[in-house]
Design a protein around this motif. Structure first.
Motif, PDB file in Angstrom:
ATOM      1  N   ALA A 152       0.835  -1.201   0.000  1.00  0.00           N
ATOM      2  CA  ALA A 152       0.000   0.000   0.000  1.00  0.00           C
ATOM      3  C   ALA A 152       0.868   1.249   0.000  1.00  0.00           C
ATOM      4  O   ALA A 152       0.573   2.229  -0.687  1.00  0.00           O
ATOM      5  CB  ALA A 152      -0.924  -0.010   1.213  1.00  0.00           C
ATOM      6  N   GLU A 203       2.354   1.723  -3.370  1.00  0.00           N
ATOM      7  CA  GLU A 203       1.324   2.204  -4.306  1.00  0.00           C
ATOM      8  C   GLU A 203       1.054   3.687  -4.085  1.00  0.00           C
ATOM      9  O   GLU A 203       0.830   4.453  -5.021  1.00  0.00           O
ATOM     10  CB  GLU A 203       0.047   1.386  -4.156  1.00  0.00           C
ATOM     11  CG  GLU A 203       0.207   0.015  -4.798  1.00  0.00           C
ATOM     12  CD  GLU A 203      -1.006  -0.880  -4.590  1.00  0.00           C
ATOM     13  OE1 GLU A 203      -2.018  -0.398  -4.030  1.00  0.00           O
ATOM     14  OE2 GLU A 203      -0.931  -2.059  -4.976  1.00  0.00           O
ATOM     15  N   GLU A 204       1.112   4.079  -2.831  1.00  0.00           N
ATOM     16  CA  GLU A 204       0.941   5.495  -2.508  1.00  0.00           C
ATOM     17  C   GLU A 204       2.067   6.315  -3.150  1.00  0.00           C
ATOM     18  O   GLU A 204       1.838   7.392  -3.706  1.00  0.00           O
ATOM     19  CB  GLU A 204       1.016   5.651  -0.992  1.00  0.00           C
ATOM     20  CG  GLU A 204       0.149   6.732  -0.413  1.00  0.00           C
ATOM     21  CD  GLU A 204       0.132   6.581   1.100  1.00  0.00           C
ATOM     22  OE1 GLU A 204       0.912   7.292   1.751  1.00  0.00           O
ATOM     23  OE2 GLU A 204      -0.613   5.722   1.599  1.00  0.00           O
ATOM     24  N   ASP A 256       1.533   6.664  -6.760  1.00  0.00           N
ATOM     25  CA  ASP A 256       0.506   7.675  -6.980  1.00  0.00           C
ATOM     26  C   ASP A 256       1.093   9.085  -6.896  1.00  0.00           C
ATOM     27  O   ASP A 256       0.749   9.972  -7.665  1.00  0.00           O
ATOM     28  CB  ASP A 256      -0.593   7.492  -5.938  1.00  0.00           C
ATOM     29  CG  ASP A 256      -1.949   7.701  -6.561  1.00  0.00           C
ATOM     30  OD1 ASP A 256      -2.148   7.173  -7.676  1.00  0.00           O
ATOM     31  OD2 ASP A 256      -2.774   8.409  -5.948  1.00  0.00           O
ATOM     32  N   GLN A 303      -5.459  -6.741  -9.261  1.00  0.00           N
ATOM     33  CA  GLN A 303      -5.996  -5.711  -8.381  1.00  0.00           C
ATOM     34  C   GLN A 303      -5.066  -4.519  -8.350  1.00  0.00           C
ATOM     35  O   GLN A 303      -5.495  -3.375  -8.388  1.00  0.00           O
ATOM     36  CB  GLN A 303      -6.175  -6.242  -6.954  1.00  0.00           C
ATOM     37  CG  GLN A 303      -7.275  -7.254  -6.810  1.00  0.00           C
ATOM     38  CD  GLN A 303      -6.756  -8.659  -7.120  1.00  0.00           C
ATOM     39  OE1 GLN A 303      -5.714  -8.821  -7.766  1.00  0.00           O
ATOM     40  NE2 GLN A 303      -7.505  -9.666  -6.671  1.00  0.00           N
ATOM     41  N   GLN A 304      -3.749  -4.815  -8.286  1.00  0.00           N
ATOM     42  CA  GLN A 304      -2.803  -3.719  -8.226  1.00  0.00           C
ATOM     43  C   GLN A 304      -2.850  -2.904  -9.513  1.00  0.00           C
ATOM     44  O   GLN A 304      -2.896  -1.676  -9.478  1.00  0.00           O
ATOM     45  CB  GLN A 304      -1.386  -4.251  -8.016  1.00  0.00           C
ATOM     46  CG  GLN A 304      -0.386  -3.127  -7.875  1.00  0.00           C
ATOM     47  CD  GLN A 304       0.970  -3.645  -7.462  1.00  0.00           C
ATOM     48  OE1 GLN A 304       1.476  -4.599  -8.041  1.00  0.00           O
ATOM     49  NE2 GLN A 304       1.532  -3.019  -6.456  1.00  0.00           N
ATOM     50  N   ARG A 308      -5.771  -0.804  -9.359  1.00  0.00           N
ATOM     51  CA  ARG A 308      -5.708   0.263  -8.353  1.00  0.00           C
ATOM     52  C   ARG A 308      -4.830   1.421  -8.790  1.00  0.00           C
ATOM     53  O   ARG A 308      -5.187   2.572  -8.660  1.00  0.00           O
ATOM     54  CB  ARG A 308      -5.143  -0.298  -7.039  1.00  0.00           C
ATOM     55  CG  ARG A 308      -6.158  -0.968  -6.158  1.00  0.00           C
ATOM     56  CD  ARG A 308      -5.601  -1.123  -4.753  1.00  0.00           C
ATOM     57  NE  ARG A 308      -4.332  -1.841  -4.704  1.00  0.00           N
ATOM     58  CZ  ARG A 308      -4.231  -3.162  -4.513  1.00  0.00           C
ATOM     59  NH1 ARG A 308      -5.320  -3.889  -4.341  1.00  0.00           N
ATOM     60  NH2 ARG A 308      -3.063  -3.736  -4.483  1.00  0.00           N
ATOM     61  N   VAL A 309      -3.594   1.097  -9.293  1.00  0.00           N
ATOM     62  CA  VAL A 309      -2.638   2.185  -9.449  1.00  0.00           C
ATOM     63  C   VAL A 309      -2.547   2.749 -10.864  1.00  0.00           C
ATOM     64  O   VAL A 309      -2.102   3.872 -11.039  1.00  0.00           O
ATOM     65  CB  VAL A 309      -1.208   1.776  -9.022  1.00  0.00           C
ATOM     66  CG1 VAL A 309      -1.166   1.431  -7.560  1.00  0.00           C
ATOM     67  CG2 VAL A 309      -0.688   0.650  -9.881  1.00  0.00           C
ATOM     68  N   THR A 366      -7.042   1.633 -18.265  1.00  0.00           N
ATOM     69  CA  THR A 366      -7.178   0.515 -17.350  1.00  0.00           C
ATOM     70  C   THR A 366      -8.640   0.127 -17.167  1.00  0.00           C
ATOM     71  O   THR A 366      -9.002  -1.049 -17.163  1.00  0.00           O
ATOM     72  CB  THR A 366      -6.547   0.884 -16.003  1.00  0.00           C
ATOM     73  OG1 THR A 366      -5.181   1.188 -16.233  1.00  0.00           O
ATOM     74  CG2 THR A 366      -6.649  -0.259 -15.017  1.00  0.00           C
ATOM     75  N   ASN A 367      -9.467   1.142 -17.045  1.00  0.00           N
ATOM     76  CA  ASN A 367     -10.897   0.893 -16.858  1.00  0.00           C
ATOM     77  C   ASN A 367     -11.471   0.030 -17.953  1.00  0.00           C
ATOM     78  O   ASN A 367     -12.137  -0.972 -17.680  1.00  0.00           O
ATOM     79  CB  ASN A 367     -11.647   2.235 -16.847  1.00  0.00           C
ATOM     80  CG  ASN A 367     -11.838   2.698 -15.424  1.00  0.00           C
ATOM     81  OD1 ASN A 367     -11.815   1.875 -14.511  1.00  0.00           O
ATOM     82  ND2 ASN A 367     -11.998   3.999 -15.248  1.00  0.00           N
TER      83      ASN A 367
END
Ligand SMILES: Nc1ncnc2c1ncn2[C@@H]1O[C@H](COP(=O)(O)OP(=O)(O)OP(=O)(O)O)[C@@H](O)[C@H]1O
Ligand SMILES: [Mg+2]
Lengths: 255, 442
Positions: free
Chosen positions: A188, A191-192, A195, A211-212, A215-216, A234-235
């Motif tokens: 996490a 990933e932060e 970001d 998932q990663q 997420r990122v 990504t979406n």
């Protein structure tokens, strides 16, 4: 959605290891200030392609790269380009943690030192602390900066490598499965960091975790057997994959 | 149905973990046998090492001691004048010595009849030694002086039992009757054994004077030679290895070089000797018998060893370290010098010390370029002279002694081997300390 600048423009990239054709005719445009995820089954060429972007493949004698890869509209495989200068701009975190067999401090300080980023010891200390904080490692190692980096746990070593890579302030950061050895908390934190980095830089991350990636990343590229099967937001990739291979991979049917 | 087929695997009787099955037993037996072979090999090795050490020390130890006669006497100015006015001046000095020796023996309650010739046979030219001493130190005239004179090598060998009374043939070197005098002097403590500093510090002597032979000069010769070898072969060897391993393209030409280096390591050393003779002495006209030339020849011999071991230790550095350095934007040279080389350093040092040790013990090429033992007649005066003046080296000196007819040189040869081994040990210890240094930096 606002149109972003293109950082890397890759066209018709082919990579051969001797007679093995590892990357087959890949076209991909990597945007600035964006996180791009490379996904795909093991051995499909994600690492190979990533290593093309900072010419790390030059170090493999049998490896041959063809095609056109441009960073800010400059051909990085041009004869006049010094790969050393390129790699200062395009940092890399490797798949296997590879800290230098030196102290934690020296590991992080090495890049800034050889690039002359710090004017004095205090400046260097500052860079080291900031980089270690960004890699979520500072609290664990702040009392033992002079102990060997190779004495850390696997996950700590990987974060040390991340700290080492961000310490040189690259414009693009290539990360090859940076979180495969990390626990959920450190993941996490990384990933932060990713970001945060994307505010200024472009980040390319290889990951085996759907998932990663979801997420990122903002863009996702799906590789399969050396081909770039699909590359999109990504979406769209995760909600509406165009290619059946992509769909079966993200739903866990091939891989 | 699936249940049944799955269970067949579990039908086998349950066996305790504590009972070994046949396969495990066989594997364990093989392991035990292998360990036994290993221990046997080490034991054999240690046994031979011990035999070697014992025989070297037993044969070489006598070289470090010598028999001396210690006589205290006072020579007055009148004695000097009287002696200097005579025709055979040294004879007069010798008479003074004999008188003093006689007095000393009488004080100990022994009366002997002296044959002055016997003194000459046992102690050499006593008279001229004394005369030279008083001419060099006029202040000592009239004061008590303790003379310590080395006895002839036959006396040494008689005293340590190598030479028996029966084996001695009367000759100008020694008469059977001289031994009576020796016995008396030993009994009264006038003659005793003392540490032979001459052997450590001296230079080679003539073939008829084994007592005066020392290895010191050739130790210095070896030292200067090793200096040349180290200064030339380490940087050249390491630079060549780094270039070949890290920078050179992989092609036919570099393959050829690689094969040649490996072959050079196997070339007999005498070939290098004749090459050195042809190139350095006959063509380049460098001085003969000089440690500089010896060092150059041994450098040629050592280079392949250093290059091969350096390349092996560079290869052993994980490629991920190079990737890591290149990945943060280090140049190839930075990655090599900052990261790869420090990690390879212990291995490089090991290779270097093996190469140097080989070079230190090498005799054949030195003989070809004239660094034979008997040229080691004195110390060089200064550093330059140390490199270019004729000298020998320890192994060549040992070889020369071993080849001499006089049996007393034989123990000198063994003693020389002890000094050679001590030199080698010192070199190794320095290397080990350096290696520890490097290893501590992870
Ligand atoms: N140094 C090399 N020499 C020869 N072939 C290589 C080399 N590196 C990779 N390959 C081959 O190239 C192909 C792609 O490898 P790559 O490492 O890029 O896979 P990857 O997608 O990163 O896999 P993973 O997810 O397991 O890391 C594989 O078939 C591999 O065997
Ligand atoms: Mg990979």
């Amino acid at each position: 959605m606002d149109q972003k600048d293109i950082k890397f423009r890759c066209h018709g990239v082919q990579v051969y290891y001797g007679d093995t054709h590892a990357i087959k005719d890949v076209d991909v445009d990597i945007e600035d200030k964006t996180v791009t995820a490379f996904i795909g089954p093991s051995g499909c060429g994600k690492s190979t392609f990533l290593r093309c972007l900072n010419r790390m493949n030059d170090t493999i004698a049998s490896c041959r790269v063809e095609g056109d890869i441009r960073l800010d509209d400059e051909d990085i495989y041009h004869r006049d380009v010094d790969p050393v200068q390129l790699r200062a701009k395009v940092g890399m975190v490797f798949q296997k943690p590879n800290p230098f067999p030196k102290s934690i401090y020296d590991n992080v300080a090495y890049g800034p030192k050889i690039h002359g980023l710090a004017k004095n010891k205090a400046g260097l200390d500052e860079i080291v602390e900031k980089s270690l904080r960004r890699a979520a490692l500072w609290d664990e190692v702040k009392d033992r900066l002079d102990t060997p980096g190779t004495g850390l746990s696997g996950g700590q070593q990987q974060r040390l490598c991340i700290a080492r890579a961000v310490a040189t302030e690259p414009e693009v950061l290539l990360m090859d499965e940076p979180c495969s050895a990390l626990d959920p908390i450190a993941t996490a934190q990384v990933e932060e960091l990713i970001d945060e980095l994307k505010q200024r830089f472009s980040v390319v991350i290889v990951t085996h975790s759907m998932q990663q990636a979801a997420r990122v990343s903002q863009k996702t590229a799906f590789f399969h057997l050396g081909n770039l099967v699909e590359y999109d937001d990504t979406n769209s990739i995760f909600t509406n994959p165009q290619d059946p291979r992509t769909e079966s991979y993200i739903t866990g049917r091939i891989g | 149905m699936t249940n049944a087929s799955l269970n067949t695997g579990g039908e086998a009787p349950k066996r305790s973990l504590r009972a070994q099955d046949a396969l495990t037993k066989r594997r364990n037996a093989a392991e035990r046998r292998f360990k036994a072979y290993g221990m046997a090999a080490i034991a054999v090795g240690l046994f031979f090492l011990a035999v070697l050490a014992v025989s070297i020390v037993r044969s070489g130890a006598p070289a470090f001691t010598r028999t001396v006669v210690e006589v205290e006497l006072t020579v007055s100015p009148a004695d000097i004048d009287a002696a200097e006015s005579q025709l055979f001046k040294t004879k007069a000095y010798q008479d003074l010595f004999v008188a003093a020796l006689d007095r000393q023996l009488t004080n100990n309650g022994v009366e002997v009849a002296f044959d002055p010739k016997a003194i000459e046979r046992l102690l050499g030219k006593v008279g001229s030694t004394m005369r030279e001493f008083y001419q060099a130190n006029p202040a000592k005239v009239g004061k008590p002086v303790k003379f310590e004179l080395a006895a002839a090598s036959r006396v040494d060998r008689y005293l340590n039992g190598e030479l028996t009374r029966d084996a001695i043939q009367d000759s100008r070197f020694m008469m059977k009757t001289d031994l009576d005098l020796v016995d008396v002097m030993v009994d009264t403590g006038v003659m005793k054994s003392s540490f032979n500093w001459t052997f450590i510090t001296g230079a080679d002597s003539g073939v008829d004077n084994p007592g005066g032979a020392g290895i010191g000069a050739s130790v210095v010769g070896s030292f200067f030679m090793m200096l040349v070898v180290l200064v030339l072969s380490l940087p050249i060897g390491v630079a060549a290895s780094i270039y070949l391993e890290e920078f050179a393209p992989q092609n036919r030409f570099t393959d050829l070089i690689e094969v040649n280096i490996s072959n050079l390591a196997a070339v007999p050393s005498i070939v290098f000797g004749i090459l050195g003779l042809a190139v350095f002495i006959q063509f380049m006209h460098l001085p003969q018998s000089a440690p500089l030339v010896g060092g150059l020849v041994l450098t040629l011999m050592t280079l392949p060893t250093i290059i091969i071991s350096t390349r092996a230790s560079l290869k052993a550095v994980p490629p991920s370290i190079r990737d890591a350095a290149l990945g943060v934007g280090a140049s190839k040279m930075q990655s090599v010098f900052h990261h790869v080389l420090p990690l390879a350093m212990p291995g490089i040092l090991t290779g270097t010390i093996i190469g140097l040790a080989q070079a230190l013990g090498e005799t054949a090429p030195l003989l070809l370029i004239g660094m034979v033992g008997f040229v080691a007649r004195g110390y060089p005066d200064g550093v330059v002279s140390g490199f270019v003046d004729p000298n020998s080296a320890m192994p060549a000196q040992i070889y020369t002694w071993a080849a001499r007819a006089d049996a007393s040189f034989y123990e000198k040869a063994w003693g020389g081997i002890i000094v050679l081994l001590a030199f080698l040990l010192t070199m190794n210890i320095i290397a080990i300390i350096l290696r520890r240094r490097f290893e501590r930096r992870w």
